[in-house]
Design a protein around this motif. Sequence first.
Motif, mmCIF file in Angstrom:
data_model
loop_
_atom_site.group_PDB
_atom_site.id
_atom_site.type_symbol
_atom_site.label_atom_id
_atom_site.label_comp_id
_atom_site.label_asym_id
_atom_site.label_seq_id
_atom_site.Cartn_x
_atom_site.Cartn_y
_atom_site.Cartn_z
ATOM 1 N N THR A 4 0.962 -1.184 0.117
ATOM 2 C CA THR A 4 -0.070 0.084 0.124
ATOM 3 C C THR A 4 0.945 1.135 0.118
ATOM 4 O OG1 THR A 4 -1.726 -1.059 1.231
ATOM 5 C CG2 THR A 4 -1.663 1.446 1.391
ATOM 6 N N VAL A 52 -3.352 10.502 1.088
ATOM 7 C CA VAL A 52 -3.857 9.678 -0.082
ATOM 8 C C VAL A 52 -3.134 8.203 0.169
ATOM 9 C CG1 VAL A 52 -3.315 9.018 -2.672
ATOM 10 C CG2 VAL A 52 -3.763 11.361 -1.833
ATOM 11 N N PHE A 111 -3.238 4.337 -1.382
ATOM 12 C CA PHE A 111 -3.428 3.477 -2.620
ATOM 13 C C PHE A 111 -3.111 2.181 -2.486
ATOM 14 C CE2 PHE A 111 -1.969 2.217 -7.048
ATOM 15 C CZ PHE A 111 -3.316 2.241 -7.778
ATOM 16 N N THR A 127 -7.954 -0.019 -4.687
ATOM 17 C CA THR A 127 -8.632 0.989 -3.816
ATOM 18 C C THR A 127 -7.905 2.210 -3.943
ATOM 19 O OG1 THR A 127 -7.751 0.076 -1.913
ATOM 20 C CG2 THR A 127 -10.007 -0.430 -2.465
ATOM 21 N N LEU A 128 -8.342 3.312 -3.828
ATOM 22 C CA LEU A 128 -7.996 4.760 -3.349
ATOM 23 C C LEU A 128 -8.579 5.331 -2.568
ATOM 24 C CD1 LEU A 128 -5.737 6.947 -4.316
ATOM 25 C CD2 LEU A 128 -7.664 7.646 -5.944
ATOM 26 N N PHE A 147 -7.982 4.003 -12.961
ATOM 27 C CA PHE A 147 -7.106 3.065 -12.175
ATOM 28 C C PHE A 147 -5.659 2.870 -12.931
ATOM 29 C CE2 PHE A 147 -4.966 -0.958 -10.819
ATOM 30 C CZ PHE A 147 -4.930 -0.715 -9.320
ATOM 31 N N GLU A 177 -2.201 4.598 -11.593
ATOM 32 C CA GLU A 177 -0.961 3.747 -11.229
ATOM 33 C C GLU A 177 0.040 3.990 -12.034
ATOM 34 O OE1 GLU A 177 -0.842 -0.973 -10.151
ATOM 35 O OE2 GLU A 177 -1.458 -0.626 -12.035
#
Length: 223
Positions: free
Chosen positions: A126, A132, A134, A140-141, A155, A159
Motif C-alpha cells: 500500500t 492519499v 492507494f 482502492t484509492l 485506475f 497507477e
Amino acid sequence: MRLLLVEDTEDVAEAVVAGFARRGDAVDHAGTVADARELIALQDYDAAILDIELPDGTGTEILRALRASGKPTPVLMLTARAKVDDRISALDSGADDYVVKPFDLREIEARVRALTRRAGPDRAGTVEIGNVSFDPAACTLSVDGRAVALTRREFSLFETLLANRGRVIPKERILERMYAFNDEPVGTNAVELYIARLRRKLEGSSLAIRTLRGLGYQLVTDP
C-alpha cells in the motif's frame, strides 16, 4: 501496466488477460515465440508472463532475447515442469520468478505486482502519500480516509502516474500503458479526458497532476 503474455493454451490465456483487464491493465497476448518477438520489437512492457512450452520453441528463448536486448522487463515464467533443474535453468536465464501449473490466477496477479514493485519506487503493498492511500492489490484509492471510486482506465492512469511520480510522462507513453494492441484504437485526446476526470477525483488530496504543455503530465505532491 502494459503486460506481455505468451501462452499457447487459449483458455488459460483468456483467463489471465481477463483477470488483468479487470483491474485496468493492458495485456498483449502471443501464442508463439515468433509472435512474441514481433510484439517485443514494437513495445516495451512493465512485465512479461512467459509459458515455457510453446509450439515453435520455448519461453526461455523469449527471455534470452529480452535480456540480450538489454531490456530490464520483469519476467514471470509459467511452467508445467516440476523438476528443480528446469526452474533453476529459467532463473539462471534471467527470469525473476516462476509459477508451476496449474496455478491460481490471484497468485499470478500478486506475483506480477510484486515484480513491478521491485522495479519501481514503492516496495510496500500500500502506498501512502500525505492524505492519499492507494492499494493496487485491492484496487482502492482513498483521500482523507474517504474511498474514491475509479474506473479501470482511471485506475491504470493513476497507477502509471504514481509509479513515475515527479517525472514528466508524455501522452503517448500514458496511452500505451492504458491500451493494448487489441483494444479499440483511440487517440491521445482520450488521455486528456481521463486526466481531467482523475484531477477532479484527486481534489483535496496531497497529490496534483501538472500539465507541461508539449511535454506531458507530472504527478506531484501538492504544497
